[in-house]
Design a protein around this motif. Structure first.
Motif, PDB file in Angstrom:
ATOM      1  N   GLU A  40      10.579 -44.938  19.740  1.00 38.67           N
ATOM      2  CA  GLU A  40      11.646 -45.825  19.267  1.00 38.67           C
ATOM      3  C   GLU A  40      11.105 -47.100  18.634  1.00 38.67           C
ATOM      4  O   GLU A  40      11.709 -47.635  17.716  1.00 38.67           O
ATOM      5  N   ASN A  41       9.984 -47.587  19.129  1.00 32.84           N
ATOM      6  CA  ASN A  41       9.428 -48.844  18.646  1.00 32.84           C
ATOM      7  C   ASN A  41       8.602 -48.707  17.373  1.00 32.84           C
ATOM      8  O   ASN A  41       8.167 -49.709  16.815  1.00 32.84           O
ATOM      9  N   LEU A  42       8.389 -47.478  16.929  1.00 33.59           N
ATOM     10  CA  LEU A  42       7.620 -47.267  15.704  1.00 33.59           C
ATOM     11  C   LEU A  42       8.486 -47.514  14.477  1.00 33.59           C
ATOM     12  O   LEU A  42       9.693 -47.251  14.485  1.00 33.59           O
ATOM     13  N   LEU A  43       7.863 -47.991  13.430  1.00 33.36           N
ATOM     14  CA  LEU A  43       8.538 -48.082  12.140  1.00 33.36           C
ATOM     15  C   LEU A  43       8.643 -46.683  11.558  1.00 33.36           C
ATOM     16  O   LEU A  43       7.882 -45.781  11.927  1.00 33.36           O
ATOM     17  N   ASP A  44       9.566 -46.498  10.626  1.00 33.70           N
ATOM     18  CA  ASP A  44       9.784 -45.169  10.050  1.00 33.70           C
ATOM     19  C   ASP A  44       8.496 -44.534   9.529  1.00 33.70           C
ATOM     20  O   ASP A  44       8.243 -43.357   9.745  1.00 33.70           O
ATOM     21  N   ASN A  45       7.677 -45.322   8.852  1.00 34.41           N
ATOM     22  CA  ASN A  45       6.450 -44.765   8.273  1.00 34.41           C
ATOM     23  C   ASN A  45       5.384 -44.465   9.337  1.00 34.41           C
ATOM     24  O   ASN A  45       4.433 -43.755   9.067  1.00 34.41           O
ATOM     25  N   GLN A  46       5.540 -44.995  10.544  1.00 33.53           N
ATOM     26  CA  GLN A  46       4.582 -44.743  11.623  1.00 33.53           C
ATOM     27  C   GLN A  46       4.912 -43.470  12.414  1.00 33.53           C
ATOM     28  O   GLN A  46       4.049 -42.940  13.105  1.00 33.53           O
ATOM     29  N   VAL A  47       6.148 -43.006  12.309  1.00 30.06           N
ATOM     30  CA  VAL A  47       6.566 -41.828  13.061  1.00 30.06           C
ATOM     31  C   VAL A  47       5.759 -40.607  12.636  1.00 30.06           C
ATOM     32  O   VAL A  47       5.321 -39.814  13.474  1.00 30.06           O
ATOM     33  N   ASP A  48       5.541 -40.451  11.336  1.00 29.41           N
ATOM     34  CA  ASP A  48       4.751 -39.310  10.852  1.00 29.41           C
ATOM     35  C   ASP A  48       3.349 -39.323  11.449  1.00 29.41           C
ATOM     36  O   ASP A  48       2.818 -38.271  11.819  1.00 29.41           O
ATOM     37  N   ASP A  49       2.738 -40.503  11.549  1.00 30.29           N
ATOM     38  CA  ASP A  49       1.403 -40.616  12.142  1.00 30.29           C
ATOM     39  C   ASP A  49       1.434 -40.221  13.620  1.00 30.29           C
ATOM     40  O   ASP A  49       0.502 -39.577  14.110  1.00 30.29           O
ATOM     41  N   ALA A  50       2.483 -40.601  14.319  1.00 32.40           N
ATOM     42  CA  ALA A  50       2.604 -40.261  15.742  1.00 32.40           C
ATOM     43  C   ALA A  50       2.756 -38.752  15.932  1.00 32.40           C
ATOM     44  O   ALA A  50       2.127 -38.162  16.809  1.00 32.40           O
ATOM     45  N   VAL A  51       3.562 -38.134  15.087  1.00 35.40           N
ATOM     46  CA  VAL A  51       3.743 -36.678  15.167  1.00 35.40           C
ATOM     47  C   VAL A  51       2.430 -35.970  14.853  1.00 35.40           C
ATOM     48  O   VAL A  51       2.047 -35.002  15.530  1.00 35.40           O
ATOM     49  N   GLN A  52       1.716 -36.448  13.858  1.00 36.42           N
ATOM     50  CA  GLN A  52       0.420 -35.853  13.515  1.00 36.42           C
ATOM     51  C   GLN A  52      -0.553 -36.006  14.675  1.00 36.42           C
ATOM     52  O   GLN A  52      -1.310 -35.082  14.998  1.00 36.42           O
ATOM     53  N   TYR A  53      -0.558 -37.157  15.320  1.00 37.06           N
ATOM     54  CA  TYR A  53      -1.417 -37.399  16.481  1.00 37.06           C
ATOM     55  C   TYR A  53      -1.094 -36.418  17.610  1.00 37.06           C
ATOM     56  O   TYR A  53      -2.000 -35.812  18.192  1.00 37.06           O
ATOM     57  N   ILE A  54       0.175 -36.240  17.899  1.00 40.27           N
ATOM     58  CA  ILE A  54       0.591 -35.303  18.948  1.00 40.27           C
ATOM     59  C   ILE A  54       0.093 -33.902  18.616  1.00 40.27           C
ATOM     60  O   ILE A  54      -0.470 -33.210  19.468  1.00 40.27           O
TER      61      ILE A  54
END
Length: 77
Positions: A40-54
């Motif tokens: 929730e605390n990620l910016l929209d452009n950071q969500v893709d990076d988080a999904v890639q990390y997972i």
């Protein structure tokens, strides 16, 4: 089940800023827990990076023989 080799692989993958997962060893499988507040605390452009990390963490652990379950905690009201 969670080996030293898996730990090293996990630690070698750089997490996005302000995002983390927690790994639990459950003998026959590994659980990767995601805190929904981190997402929730990620910016929209950071969500893709988080999904890639997972995905990268899951793939690395599976390549070393782990069965990986991905779970998230419930959001608090």
């Amino acid at each position: 089940m969670y080996t030293e080799e898996m730990s090293k692989a996990f630690q070698s993958i750089k997490a996005p800023e302000n995002f983390k997962v927690t790994i639990y060893d459950n003998e026959e499988f590994v659980t990767m827990v995601i805190d929904p507040e981190d997402i929730e605390n990620l910016l929209d452009n950071q969500v893709d990076d988080a999904v890639q990390y997972i995905n990268d963490v899951k793939k690395a652990l599976e390549e070393l023989g782990a069965i990986v379950y991905i779970v998230r905690e419930a959001l608090k009201d």
